[in-house]
Structures are given as structure tokens and as C-alpha cells.
Design a protein around this motif. Structure first.
Motif, PDB file in Angstrom:
ATOM      1  N   ILE A  43       0.772  -1.185   0.120  1.00  0.00           N
ATOM      2  CA  ILE A  43       0.051  -0.032  -0.199  1.00  0.00           C
ATOM      3  C   ILE A  43       0.880   1.287   0.143  1.00  0.00           C
ATOM      4  N   LEU A  44       1.976   1.296   0.612  1.00  0.00           N
ATOM      5  CA  LEU A  44       2.742   2.386   0.691  1.00  0.00           C
ATOM      6  C   LEU A  44       3.500   2.543  -0.781  1.00  0.00           C
ATOM      7  N   VAL A  45       3.853   1.579  -1.606  1.00  0.00           N
ATOM      8  CA  VAL A  45       4.215   1.763  -2.830  1.00  0.00           C
ATOM      9  C   VAL A  45       3.010   2.338  -3.817  1.00  0.00           C
ATOM     10  N   VAL A  46       1.918   1.711  -3.532  1.00  0.00           N
ATOM     11  CA  VAL A  46       0.869   2.331  -4.436  1.00  0.00           C
ATOM     12  C   VAL A  46       0.572   3.632  -3.912  1.00  0.00           C
ATOM     13  N   LEU A  47       0.545   4.062  -2.906  1.00  0.00           N
ATOM     14  CA  LEU A  47       0.242   5.293  -2.590  1.00  0.00           C
ATOM     15  C   LEU A  47       1.480   6.368  -3.024  1.00  0.00           C
ATOM     16  N   ALA A  48       2.696   5.961  -2.863  1.00  0.00           N
ATOM     17  CA  ALA A  48       3.637   6.903  -3.405  1.00  0.00           C
ATOM     18  C   ALA A  48       3.595   7.056  -4.950  1.00  0.00           C
ATOM     19  N   ILE A  49       3.112   6.109  -5.629  1.00  0.00           N
ATOM     20  CA  ILE A  49       2.921   6.132  -7.069  1.00  0.00           C
ATOM     21  C   ILE A  49       1.751   7.183  -7.573  1.00  0.00           C
ATOM     22  N   MET A  50       0.739   7.324  -6.688  1.00  0.00           N
ATOM     23  CA  MET A  50      -0.449   8.001  -7.023  1.00  0.00           C
ATOM     24  C   MET A  50      -0.155   9.621  -6.897  1.00  0.00           C
ATOM     25  N   GLN A  51      -0.770  10.195  -7.723  1.00  0.00           N
ATOM     26  CA  GLN A  51      -0.789  11.617  -7.653  1.00  0.00           C
ATOM     27  C   GLN A  51      -1.529  12.138  -6.449  1.00  0.00           C
ATOM     28  N   LYS A  52      -1.317  13.303  -6.072  1.00  0.00           N
ATOM     29  CA  LYS A  52      -2.012  14.026  -5.182  1.00  0.00           C
ATOM     30  C   LYS A  52      -3.080  14.527  -5.645  1.00  0.00           C
ATOM     31  N   LEU A  53      -4.234  14.362  -4.956  1.00  0.00           N
ATOM     32  CA  LEU A  53      -5.502  14.863  -5.201  1.00  0.00           C
ATOM     33  C   LEU A  53      -5.672  16.394  -5.041  1.00  0.00           C
ATOM     34  N   PRO A  54      -6.356  17.146  -5.678  1.00  0.00           N
ATOM     35  CA  PRO A  54      -6.619  18.462  -5.331  1.00  0.00           C
ATOM     36  C   PRO A  54      -7.361  18.698  -4.024  1.00  0.00           C
ATOM     37  N   GLY A  55      -6.868  19.561  -3.152  1.00  0.00           N
ATOM     38  CA  GLY A  55      -7.691  19.651  -1.829  1.00  0.00           C
ATOM     39  C   GLY A  55      -8.830  20.583  -1.848  1.00  0.00           C
ATOM     40  N   LYS A  56      -9.450  20.465  -0.944  1.00  0.00           N
ATOM     41  CA  LYS A  56     -10.699  21.491  -0.801  1.00  0.00           C
ATOM     42  C   LYS A  56     -10.280  22.869  -0.675  1.00  0.00           C
ATOM     43  N   LYS A  57     -10.785  23.786  -1.368  1.00  0.00           N
ATOM     44  CA  LYS A  57     -10.493  25.256  -1.705  1.00  0.00           C
ATOM     45  C   LYS A  57     -11.194  25.841  -0.362  1.00  0.00           C
ATOM     46  N   GLN A  58     -10.352  26.641   0.249  1.00  0.00           N
ATOM     47  CA  GLN A  58     -10.864  27.420   1.504  1.00  0.00           C
ATOM     48  C   GLN A  58     -11.184  28.566   0.713  1.00  0.00           C
ATOM     49  N   ASN A  59     -12.517  29.059   1.513  1.00  0.00           N
ATOM     50  CA  ASN A  59     -13.187  30.340   1.124  1.00  0.00           C
ATOM     51  C   ASN A  59     -12.186  31.395   1.932  1.00  0.00           C
ATOM     52  N   THR A  60     -11.312  32.130   1.281  1.00  0.00           N
ATOM     53  CA  THR A  60     -10.607  33.212   1.762  1.00  0.00           C
ATOM     54  C   THR A  60     -11.061  34.376   1.848  1.00  0.00           C
ATOM     55  N   SER A  61     -11.997  34.662   1.329  1.00  0.00           N
ATOM     56  CA  SER A  61     -12.827  35.814   0.990  1.00  0.00           C
ATOM     57  C   SER A  61     -13.849  35.982   2.181  1.00  0.00           C
ATOM     58  N   ARG A  62     -14.063  36.972   2.826  1.00  0.00           N
ATOM     59  CA  ARG A  62     -14.975  37.325   3.936  1.00  0.00           C
ATOM     60  C   ARG A  62     -15.903  37.850   3.834  1.00  0.00           C
ATOM     61  N   ARG A  63     -17.086  37.847   3.966  1.00  0.00           N
ATOM     62  CA  ARG A  63     -18.273  38.539   3.651  1.00  0.00           C
ATOM     63  C   ARG A  63     -18.083  39.988   4.533  1.00  0.00           C
ATOM     64  N   LYS A  64     -18.585  41.137   3.656  1.00  0.00           N
ATOM     65  CA  LYS A  64     -18.422  42.299   4.376  1.00  0.00           C
ATOM     66  C   LYS A  64     -19.763  42.709   5.105  1.00  0.00           C
ATOM     67  N   LYS A  65     -19.799  42.811   6.380  1.00  0.00           N
ATOM     68  CA  LYS A  65     -20.934  43.001   7.061  1.00  0.00           C
ATOM     69  C   LYS A  65     -21.417  44.518   6.710  1.00  0.00           C
ATOM     70  N   THR A  66     -22.684  44.345   6.632  1.00  0.00           N
ATOM     71  CA  THR A  66     -23.598  45.457   6.171  1.00  0.00           C
ATOM     72  C   THR A  66     -24.360  46.076   7.300  1.00  0.00           C
ATOM     73  N   ASN A  67     -24.156  47.264   7.514  1.00  0.00           N
ATOM     74  CA  ASN A  67     -25.178  47.965   8.546  1.00  0.00           C
ATOM     75  C   ASN A  67     -26.467  48.404   7.937  1.00  0.00           C
ATOM     76  N   LYS A  68     -27.141  47.925   8.595  1.00  0.00           N
ATOM     77  CA  LYS A  68     -28.859  48.072   8.148  1.00  0.00           C
ATOM     78  C   LYS A  68     -29.256  49.151   9.193  1.00  0.00           C
ATOM     79  N   ASN A  69     -29.234  50.220   8.854  1.00  0.00           N
ATOM     80  CA  ASN A  69     -29.592  51.428   9.881  1.00  0.00           C
ATOM     81  C   ASN A  69     -31.055  51.536   9.827  1.00  0.00           C
TER      82      ASN A  69
END
Length: 69
Positions: A43-69
Motif C-alpha cells: 500500500i505504501l508503494v501504491v500510494l507513493a506512485i499515485m498523484q496528489k488529489l486537489p484539496g478542498k478550496k478554502q474560502n479566503t474571502s470574507r463577507r462584508k458586514k452591512t449595517n442596516k440602519n
């Protein structure tokens, strides 16, 4: 006493499978189970041969807070 050393080495190989599967973005639990059933070295050999899967993209943008007055 010898079987304790063998079990320790086997556990180290399974831990190596866990770390390698996690670094390749694959399911570590499934790969650990496969290594227990088949062989950790294969299994170590098989895993070493396999390519890395793309990881989950993290949401780096944050929502802007809107002030409702």
C-alpha cells in the motif's frame, strides 16, 4: 518478545500509510484498512506512485458586514 517487535514495526508501517494518504488528500482510514488486509508495504508503494488529489478550496474571502440602519 519477538512478536512485540513485529507488531510495533507493523504499526509503524500502518502509521506511515496514514501520513502518506493524508498528504496525498486521500481517505486515510480506508488506506489503513487496506494495508491491514493486504500489506502495508504494498500500500505504501501504491500510494507513493499515485498523484496528489486537489484539496478542498478554502474560502479566503470574507463577507462584508452591512449595517442596516
Amino acid at each position: 518478545m519477538d512478536w512485540i517487535i513485529v507488531l510495533f514495526v507493523y504499526a509503524v508501517f500502518i502509521y506511515g500509510v496514514y501520513k502518506l494518504a493524508k498528504s496525498k488528500n486521500r481517505d486515510p482510514g480506508g488506506w489503513m484498512l487496506a494495508s491491514i488486509i493486504i500489506s502495508p508495504v504494498i500500500i505504501l508503494v501504491v500510494l507513493a506512485i499515485m498523484q496528489k488529489l486537489p484539496g478542498k478550496k478554502q474560502n479566503t474571502s470574507r463577507r462584508k458586514k452591512t449595517n442596516k440602519n
